[in-house]
Structure formats: C-alpha cells, structure tokens
Write an enzyme that holds these catalytic residues in place. Structure first.
Site, PDB file in Angstrom:
ATOM      1  CG  HIS A   1      -8.643  -7.244  10.680  1.00  0.00           C
ATOM      2  ND1 HIS A   1      -7.723  -7.444  11.686  1.00  0.00           N
ATOM      3  CD2 HIS A   1      -9.545  -8.257  10.799  1.00  0.00           C
ATOM      4  CE1 HIS A   1      -8.047  -8.519  12.385  1.00  0.00           C
ATOM      5  NE2 HIS A   1      -9.144  -9.033  11.862  1.00  0.00           N
TER       6      HIS A   1
ATOM      7  CD  GLU B   1      -5.219  -6.682   2.523  1.00  0.00           C
ATOM      8  OE1 GLU B   1      -4.635  -7.522   3.241  1.00  0.00           O
ATOM      9  OE2 GLU B   1      -4.661  -5.653   2.091  1.00  0.00           O
TER      10      GLU B   1
ATOM     11  CB  VAL C   1       8.992   8.172 -33.077  1.00  0.00           C
ATOM     12  CG1 VAL C   1       7.817   9.090 -32.779  1.00  0.00           C
ATOM     13  CG2 VAL C   1      10.121   8.941 -33.747  1.00  0.00           C
TER      14      VAL C   1
ATOM     15  CB  SER D   1       0.775   4.582 -34.517  1.00  0.00           C
ATOM     16  OG  SER D   1       1.470   5.268 -35.544  1.00  0.00           O
TER      17      SER D   1
END
Length: 472
Positions: A201, A224, A435, A384
């Site tokens: 439902h 669900e 870092v 990075s």
C-alpha cells in the site's frame, strides 16, 4: 479471521502508561519541544514492538520507552543512551517505510516466504501524480530488481485476486494501519501469507515521481516488494531494505549485496545475474580500507568512502555510518575531496571538475561551480584531497602527484605552484587520497596507510593504518 471480528478488537485499549522521560535542567536537549517528544513517542510505538490491531503488544520484551529508544538507537548505529537527543530525533523525522524495524507487522499469521516461485501481482488503483504507464513501468522495474537475483517470476493480473495486491490510499485505507499524510510514513507492505499477505500500500498523500523530486515510486516500490517477499528491515544503511528513504541517483540501480544475500537466503540464486557486482557497504575496520575524503564540520569529523560517510564526534564511542545522499540529496553519490572553512561556517565538496559550498546541510545558491573558478587549468580533471589552514588562510589542493596552494584572501593560487607532493612532503608518496589537519599535524592518507606529518619539523612523525581514524 473475518474483518468484522478483527475490527471489533480495535475497541480494546492499551492501558499501560507510556511516555518519554522529560529531560531535567542539566540535559543538553532542553530546546526540544513537546511536539518533538510526542513525535518520538509515536515513532517508538509504531516501529519498535508495535501493537497489533487488537491493541495488544505482540512481544513483552523491550516494551518500556527507554528500552525501545535504546533499541532504535542501536538499530540505526547511533550512540545508545536511552535519551532523546538531536541525532536520534533527526532520524525519526526522516521519511520512511511504515513496516516496523522490530516486531511483527501483520493482521493474519505470516510465513517466512512464498512456497512458489511464480507470483502474481495486480495494480488495484493508480496515483494521479503519474500516468498509468509510468506507474506500471515503476512497479515492473521494482519486481525485476528481485527477479534478477532469484528464480522468482512475476506476472501481472488485470482482475481477480493476485498474490500481491498493490494499491494507493490515504489515512485509514482498510488494513488497520493508517497512513499519516504527507511525508513521514510513505508506504507499507505485508509479509507472505493469506489475505493481506504480500499486499503493498502506498500513501497517496505523498507526491510520487519518477525522478528525484517528491518520492521516487520505483525506489519505494522495490523496498516494499522486498517485504512482500519476506524480507525484514536491514540495519545496513546502504541496503535497499534500510527503513529510511534516500534517493540514490539517476544511474542504473543495482541491488546492494546485503539485499541480495537476504533474498537469496529465502529463494536461492537465479540462473543469470545481469549485475554480478553488487555494491557492498564499507567495513570501517577493514585493514585494506582506503578513504575518499575527510573534513571537519562544526566539531565533528566526516569521513567519506564510496557513497557513504562516517560521522565522528568527540563524545561518541563509535563512528556512525550514513549514506551521503541521506544528508545531501543533491550531492553526487561519491565525492573526491572536502574541507571546512570554519570562519565562513562552510564546507566545500569536490567531485570531478565541480565543487559545492555547504552551510551545514544546506547547499549555497550558485553551486556547483567549476574548479577552474579557483584557478585550476583545464587539464586538472579532479581534486583528490584538500585541507584548509585557518591561521594562514591557505588551502592545499592535491591532484595527481601535485599540490596547489590557494590564497583565500586574494582568491587566487599562490605563485610557484603547483609543486610535486614528494618535494613538499617527503615520505608520504606521490599521491594523497584524503587529508586533514589537527593541532599542528597534517594527516595524509594513501591507501591503507596514514602519515602523521609535523608542520613544525616538516617530517613524518608517525605511520598508522587508515582504519585507526575510525577507532579500529
């Protein structure tokens, strides 16, 4: 049991006095409103050993308010205090599935799984938010999530009674588990069994969509239908069967490994899995653990890995794991770098050639922006790692084997940069994954190793495993 007889049970009352303890003057949560406490009481009654429709507890264990609160905190990986704190309340306010996390959720006796592999479903009615075709496509795709990894087959019926009856409704909708209006409880489904067993439902007071707006019908339906097949909620925040709704992005959905293990335990594997690589939730104590990014945020530390982050707080005894999109839905699933600018009360998040500025959990207007706005040339495709130094107003950016230094005052890169990482920070290697800086030391992460680097002496003073940051 006949529904009329069942309805009569609703007149029975649960007379036990049940309320959350009000914090005393020394508690940190004095600012919590009466509405917050009422929400918490409703939440715990609904999702932790709930009453059955007869108004009687299914189980007697852990039925005190403190016990239930502790169980809820344990389920979500929060600090287990038995007290209503901000982190606990934040979880309670997130949209979620209506099926309890602990305790049964059914009207009639349930079975562990369906005794057959060929199941039928029927769409009883539709939401006005989507076209019929969009609804049908979402449900078909949601069933395929489960049939891809099991021998299960799903066939749609257009009339009569199917194994899984799918419907939209609002508030009281005939199953004694009413919906609550917009947000909050999104949908619920019953486990395999007769009558309501398997039925799903959906709350039609929600706005159902096929995108990131409102609530994505496919994602909620896939969750669900997991209940319809016999799965309970998972404690794994990366699992589809985790109770809290999180939009996971527009890319091709692949069922996480935790869900695959669960459904295959019930029904076995399928003949051919079209997605043999299922995403796994990272283990913080994995000795080979590497990290994507680290930043502080108002006294906490956020450690990013894949589509997750761990939240570390000085007062907590363990790291809390969350999906990144459960806090920042607009961010990418994975990020490359992050740093905090405390004086501006901002954190900056980087992914590819874009970056975002966030004030707490809110993204500032005008973002994302391109990293070229900071002075990076076009050949820099990603950052990075990054770390900001509040005392100097400088920010170090790491990309490939190079380090750049940005001057926050002049809003430009410093001259003589970029430089080679190995020249400026000898001994840490030629790349940096993540870092951060603390108390005069820079902590560089390279794969499963972290280096504690002294700013004063310009040398490595300690080498540790990466996972030691997460208290392993």
């Amino acid at each position: 049991m006949h529904p009329g007889v069942l309805a009569a049970f609703l007149f029975l009352s649960w007379t036990r006095c049940w309320s959350l303890p009000v914090p005393n003057d020394d508690d940190d949560d004095d600012d919590m409103s009466e509405e917050d406490f009422q929400l918490a009481e409703r939440y715990l009654k609904s999702y932790y050993y709930p009453l059955n429709p007869a108004g009687i507890l299914k189980k007697t264990a852990a039925n005190s308010v403190v016990d239930r609160l502790r169980e809820m905190q344990s389920f979500f990986g929060l600090e287990v205090t038995g007290k209503l704190d901000d982190n606990t309340l934040d979880i309670m306010k997130k949209p979620r599935c209506g099926v309890p996390d602990v305790g049964e959720y059914n009207v009639f006796p349930r079975t562990l799984k369906w005794p057959k592999m060929n199941l039928t479903y029927r769409i009883v009615n539709y939401t006005p938010d989507l076209t019929h075709s969009e609804v049908e496509k979402a449900f078909k795709k949601a069933f395929k999530v489960w049939s891809d990894v099991t021998p299960l087959n799903f066939t749609r019926l257009y009339n009569g009674t199917a194994d899984i009856m799918i419907s939209f409704g609002t508030k009281e909708h005939g199953d004694f588990y009413p919906f609550d209006g917009p947000s909050g409880l999104l949908a619920h489904a019953f486990p395999p069994g007769p009558n309501y067993g398997g039925d799903a439902h959906f709350d039609d007071d929600e706005t159902w969509t096929s995108s990131s707006k409102g609530y994505n019908l496919f994602l909620v339906a896939a969750h669900e239908f997991g209940h319809s097949l016999g799965l309970d909620h998972s404690k794994d925040p990366g699992a589809l069967m985790f109770p809290i709704y999180t939009y996971t992005g527009k890319s091709h959905f692949v069922l996480p490994d935790d869900d695959v293990q669960g459904i295959q335990y019930l029904y076995g594997p399928g003949d051919e899995d079209p997605n043999p690589k299922h995403p796994k939730t990272p283990d913080k104590c994995d000795p080979s653990l590497s990290l994507d990014a680290i930043t502080s945020l108002r006294g906490e530390t956020m450690v990013f890995k894949d589509r997750f982050f761990w939240r570390l707080h000085p007062q907590l005894v363990d790291a809390e794991l969350f999906l990144t999109k459960s806090f920042w839905p607009e961010l990418p699933n994975r990020i490359d770098a992050a740093y905090e600018h405390p004086s501006k009360d901002l954190i900056f998040i980087f992914r590819g050639r874009k970056f975002w500025a966030l004030n707490g959990y809110d993204i500032l207007e005008g973002y994302p922006q391109k990293i070229s706005e900071l002075g990076f040339p076009k050949d820099v495709k990603k950052i990075s790692a990054a770390v900001h130094f509040e005392d100097t107003g400088k920010t170090l950016f790491f990309s490939g084997n190079q380090v750049w230094r940005y001057d926050d005052t002049n809003r430009m890169m410093d001259k003589d940069y970029p430089r080679l990482i190995e020249e400026d920070f000898p001994g840490i290697g030629d790349k940096v994954d993540a870092v951060y800086e603390k108390n005069g030391y820079i902590y560089f992460f390279n794969g499963p190793i972290q280096f504690e680097y002294s700013i004063w002496s310009n040398r490595i003073v300690r080498v540790m495993p990466t996972n030691s940051l997460l208290w392993c």
